[in-house]
Enzyme design. Structure first.
Site, PDB file in Angstrom:
ATOM      1  CG  ASP A 133       3.231  -0.634 -10.914  1.00 48.81           C
ATOM      2  OD1 ASP A 133       3.320  -0.404  -9.679  1.00 48.81           O
ATOM      3  OD2 ASP A 133       3.619  -1.707 -11.415  1.00 48.81           O
TER       4      ASP A 133
HETATM    5  C1  BGC Z   1       4.497  -3.173  -8.331  1.00 46.91           C
HETATM    6  C2  BGC Z   1       3.014  -3.181  -8.021  1.00 46.91           C
HETATM    7  C3  BGC Z   1       2.820  -2.817  -6.571  1.00 46.91           C
HETATM    8  C4  BGC Z   1       3.425  -1.447  -6.345  1.00 46.91           C
HETATM    9  C5  BGC Z   1       3.278  -0.936  -4.920  1.00 46.91           C
HETATM   10  C6  BGC Z   1       5.170  -1.883  -7.908  1.00 46.91           C
HETATM   11  O1  BGC Z   1       6.551  -2.024  -7.945  1.00 46.91           O
HETATM   12  O2  BGC Z   1       4.695  -3.382  -9.708  1.00 46.91           O
HETATM   13  O3  BGC Z   1       2.485  -4.451  -8.283  1.00 46.91           O
HETATM   14  O4  BGC Z   1       1.461  -2.860  -6.231  1.00 46.91           O
HETATM   15  O5  BGC Z   1       4.819  -1.521  -6.613  1.00 46.91           O
HETATM   16  O6  BGC Z   1       4.116  -1.620  -4.077  1.00 46.91           O
END
Ligand code: BGC
Length: 840
Positions: A230
């Site tokens: 993530d």
């Molecule tokens: C989120 C993810 C997301 C990623 C990219 C993170 O803050 O938890 O679900 O895909 O950001 O935006």
């Protein structure tokens, strides 16, 4: 780790063999927010990813709009694997318009509490329902050529201190609940990527858990895909690489990449480990067609009528008719005057808050315009907000900066970067460094002050350490005290006509905005006069430690004292009343859980007051998670429309007028009180530990085990027609514990006078003494029948339906004995059952 060579192609192996340690390591960190690093000399193009999960936003700066499908919980409420496969396939088309190869979704974490900030993104409280829908979605998406990134692996069921919290999950619960959607998706749909979560699991950082990433995902499940972290979830070089986290996002500077190359040279990470990470990134590049084609099309908006129609159908299939006292559907011919009441009429929420937000195609048609269009001439639709419900000071619509008049048009999104338009009303100046010194490094005109900066901001020397000034003219439309609100990542201050009214510069306090990276909102009341413009200037100095930056300015004009009374008067005078209440993307967002399930503001009071003067009151709940509904027995009908995507307004009109029937069933329990939910006693935990004390008794299983009466049970939902259920019958093709194959058949007839759908749910009760929940959902099917039509619904059960995780042996086992297969229209509306005997 050598297992990789079994599945990777000769081409991938040949490329890998020709790469230096530095080149291989370069593949393990992104080039920026959304791309991998290309290796042109080796013929490897860059792979682009996009959020996800129910729209394809692209890089967030091209300004290219995207279809905004209903959020996860709405798709979950459809209980339709067909629909999920279609939405997946449509999102593949959308991802292509953004030049992306991977869509960051689906989100398959559990709705463990009713207050989880990202519940709206997740499908359900139930692992089996989530798993079946996830498999269908991934198959639809990948079948159309775009990779999935099933997320967040694993236990990211809360936004509470999400970067640090350790979720403490016992082994059976981990296997049977948290991991189940991932396991089934890997087994049945082979997602190209899995996203490792922010949180820790049993003390281990998810991105650095060798047991989870290599042990379970790659080795035990034999999965050949790529683990992506993530965004910002990696916290170390060696443990992350050894765990098998293949790609760190975002880049370019991270814990992997060059630092990993050094660790390999220092002997801290074996080169075979690096090889496996690089191999998996190359394998992804090959699947994405990036070993053949280096070009990347620019982002574009493709507002496709077919996908809009699908979004409308999805919104309808996910809407749950909770209660209906004969009020719905309306008879158009008997209507002269309709009252449309509630704060969410104008702030109609089509999506939740956070990274899942997209900039939808075109203007959002809210309930007011949609109902007016559907009802046509001759029916008057009156609108009264009745009260407000926003968490922070109201975002100023672009037309109100520089003196325009606010409209009732819903604003689609508060977090997407403000559009950059030549004639836009807000002057933005960004400066290098934190002091607003010298000439601005970058200037533009924007349509709002509220802005999120994520990823590269062109023209700045340092992407995380900059300052900015936002200048606009505000023309008050009322006289009185206006409440200004300001929050930002870092320091900020606000001036009205040259006077500093808010100082969040000297000592900013932590708060909820910007994924919990922002400061607490500070408020100041300023006396303004209708028609007399004031200059508003906001200044920002970023927090260099944060990967996201931003500023938020809102203004609440003085609220008329008679707001609620006006709504009640309008309701008393109308043939029917539609009250649209709920939350907003500020309450339900990535970054924060809610504190409770109360409808914010005076909404409950509004519903009660309106229902007291008109018994033909329909309440439309526009929220992504359960809200308190003490009022529900006193209203004519209640519909849960969730955050139903950009076609929700027209879809709502279709359902109110009976052109379509709400096809959803609850994917989670709506509790009578917040304290009733399974995790109530263990949430929010202490010392950074969140213990899953409820174990296997997640969601509806808890309410059954504890004998707690929910407000509305899991699986509940009404139809506009009526169904007659025959008794279930059993057919056993294989009664062994090793390879059981059982079918349960339920005769179903539509006994009403219109087409409608029913969801047949099958709950399995294990043999006595098995130490399992009383009944677990194991299969379901949605049937749509014409009036008078009858059909048999057949539900198949195999080993996955009967197995349980045996901790001692570390394997799945099926205990011999008598299982009961119970069919019902909800977890509490059970219709008939059959006994299944499984032997050794
Ligand atoms: C989120 C993810 C997301 C990623 C990219 C993170 O803050 O938890 O679900 O895909 O950001 O935006």
């Amino acid at each position: 780790m050598t297992a990789g060579s079994v599945w990777a192609s000769g081409r991938v192996e040949a490329i890998l063999a020709g790469l230096s340690i530095d080149e291989k390591a370069s593949l393990t960190v992104g080039s920026g927010a959304w791309h991998t690093i290309p290796l042109p000399a080796a013929g490897v193009g860059r792979v682009k990813v996009t959020d996800g999960p129910t729209g394809a936003r692209g890089d967030g700066r091209s300004g290219a709009s995207a279809i905004c499908f209903p959020v996860g919980v709405s798709l979950g409420a459809s209980w339709s694997t067909d629909l999920l496969a279609q939405v997946g396939a449509a999102l593949a088309e959308e991802a292509r318009t953004k030049g992306a190869h991977v869509l960051l979704g689906p989100t398959v974490n559990m709705q463990r509490t009713p207050i989880g900030g990202r519940n709206f993104e997740c499908y359900a409280e139930d692992p089996l329902l989530t798993a079946r829908l996830a498999v269908a979605f991934v198959q639809g998406l990948q079948g159309a050529g775009i990779g999935a990134s099933i997320k967040h692996f694993v236990g990211n069921d809360t936004e509470l201190d999400r970067h640090e919290v350790s979720v403490e999950i016992d082994e059976r619960t981990l296997r049977e609940v948290s991991l189940l959607p991932f396991e089934r998706a890997v087994a049945e749909a082979d997602p190209w990527t899995v996203m490792a979560a922010y949180n820790r699991v049993n003390g281990e950082t998810a991105t650095a858990s060798r047991r989870l990433l290599t042990g379970i995902l790659k080795e035990e499940w034999g999965w050949p895909g790529m683990v992506v972290s993530d965004w910002g979830a990696v916290k170390d070089t060696v443990s992350t690489a050894l765990a098998g986290c293949d790609l760190e996002m975002p880049g370019p500077v991270g814990w992997l990449g060059p630092r990993l190359a050094d660790a390999v040279r220092a002997g801290d990470v074996p080169e075979e480990v690096l090889d496996d990470l690089a191999r998996r990134v190359l394998h992804l590049a090959e699947r994405a067609g990036r070993l053949d084609d280096a070009g990347e099309p620019p982002e574009r908006a493709d507002d496709d009528p077919g996908r809009r129609a699908l979004a409308r159908r999805a919104a309808i299939e996910g809407t749950v008719l909770l209660r209906n006292d004969g009020v719905l559907p309306f008879d158009r011919d008997r209507l002269e005057r309709v009252a449309l009441i509630g704060p969410n009429v104008s702030s109609f929420m089509v999506q939740g808050g956070g990274s899942s937000q997209v900039l939808p195609h075109g203007d959002i048609v809210g309930p007011l315009d949609a109902l007016r269009a559907s009802l046509g001439d001759g029916v008057e639709v009156i609108h009264e907000p009745g009260c407000t419900n926003h968490k922070f000071a109201h975002s100023v619509p672009p037309e109100q900066w520089r003196g325009g008049v606010a409209t009732d048009r819903p604003s689609a999104s508060s977090l997407v970067v403000a559009a950059r338009l030549e004639d836009a009303p807000v002057a933005v100046e960004l400066y290098d460094g934190l002091e607003l010194d010298g000439d601005p490094a970058r200037t533009w005109q924007a349509d709002g002050i509220t802005t999120t900066f994520f990823g590269r901001v062109r023209g700045l020397a340092d992407q995380s350490s900059f300052s900015g000034r936002f200048t606009a003219t505000y023309l008050p439309v009322a006289t009185g005290v206006h409440s200004f609100g300001l929050s930002a990542v870092g320091r900020s201050r606000l001036f009205v006509d040259g006077v500093e009214v808010i100082d969040s510069w000297t000592d900013p306090q932590p708060g909820d905005t910007f994924y919990a990276n922002g400061s607490a909102e500070l408020r100041a009341g300023v006396e303004l006069e209708e028609g007399v413009p004031v200059e508003v200037v906001a200044e920002l100095a970023t927090d260099p430690a944060s990967t996201v930056q931003g500023i938020r300015v809102g203004i609440d004009p003085p609220e008329p004292a008679d707001l609620l009374d006006r709504a009640v008067a309008a309701a008393a005078d109308a043939d029917v009343v539609v009250v649209v209440v709920g939350t907003t993307g500020e309450w339900e967002t990535e970054g924060n859980d809610r504190d409770d399930i109360a409808l914010p503001g005076r909404q409950a009071e509004l519903v009660e007051a309106v229902a007291a003067v008109n018994d033909r009151t329909v309440v439309v709940v526009n929220a992504g998670s359960p809200v308190d509904m003490d009022w529900v027995e006193g209203v004519g009908a209640a519909l849960q429309v969730w955050f139903g995507g950009q076609e929700m307004g027209p879809a709502l009109a279709d359902m109110l007028l009976g052109h379509a029937e709400p096809g959803g069933r609850l994917p989670h329990t709506i509790p009578a009180r917040l304290a009733d939910h399974p995790a109530a006693s263990s949430y929010p935990g202490s010392g950074g530990r969140l213990v899953y004390e409820e174990g296997l008794l997640t969601g509806h299983r808890w309410y059954d085990a504890r004998g707690i009466e929910p407000r509305f049970p899991f699986g509940h939902g009404l139809s506009y027609t009526t169904f007659e259920w025959g008794d279930a019958t059993l057919s056993v093709a294989d009664g062994s514990v090793d390879t059981p194959q059982v079918s349960v058949t339920v005769p179903l007839a539509n006994t009403g006078d219109r087409e409608g759908s029913e969801v047949v749910q099958l709950y399995v009760r294990p043999p006595d003494g098995a130490g399992r929940p009383q009944a677990e959902l194991k299969a379901f099917a949605k049937a749509t029948l014409a009036p008078g039509e009858a059909d048999d619904v057949v539900l198949d059960l195999d080993r996955v339906a009967f197995r349980t995780w045996d901790v001692a042996s570390g394997t799945w086992v099926v205990h011999p004995g008598t299982y009961e297969a119970i069919v019902g229209a909800s977890s509490r509306d059970l219709r008939s059952s059959v006994s299944v005997e499984l032997g050794g």
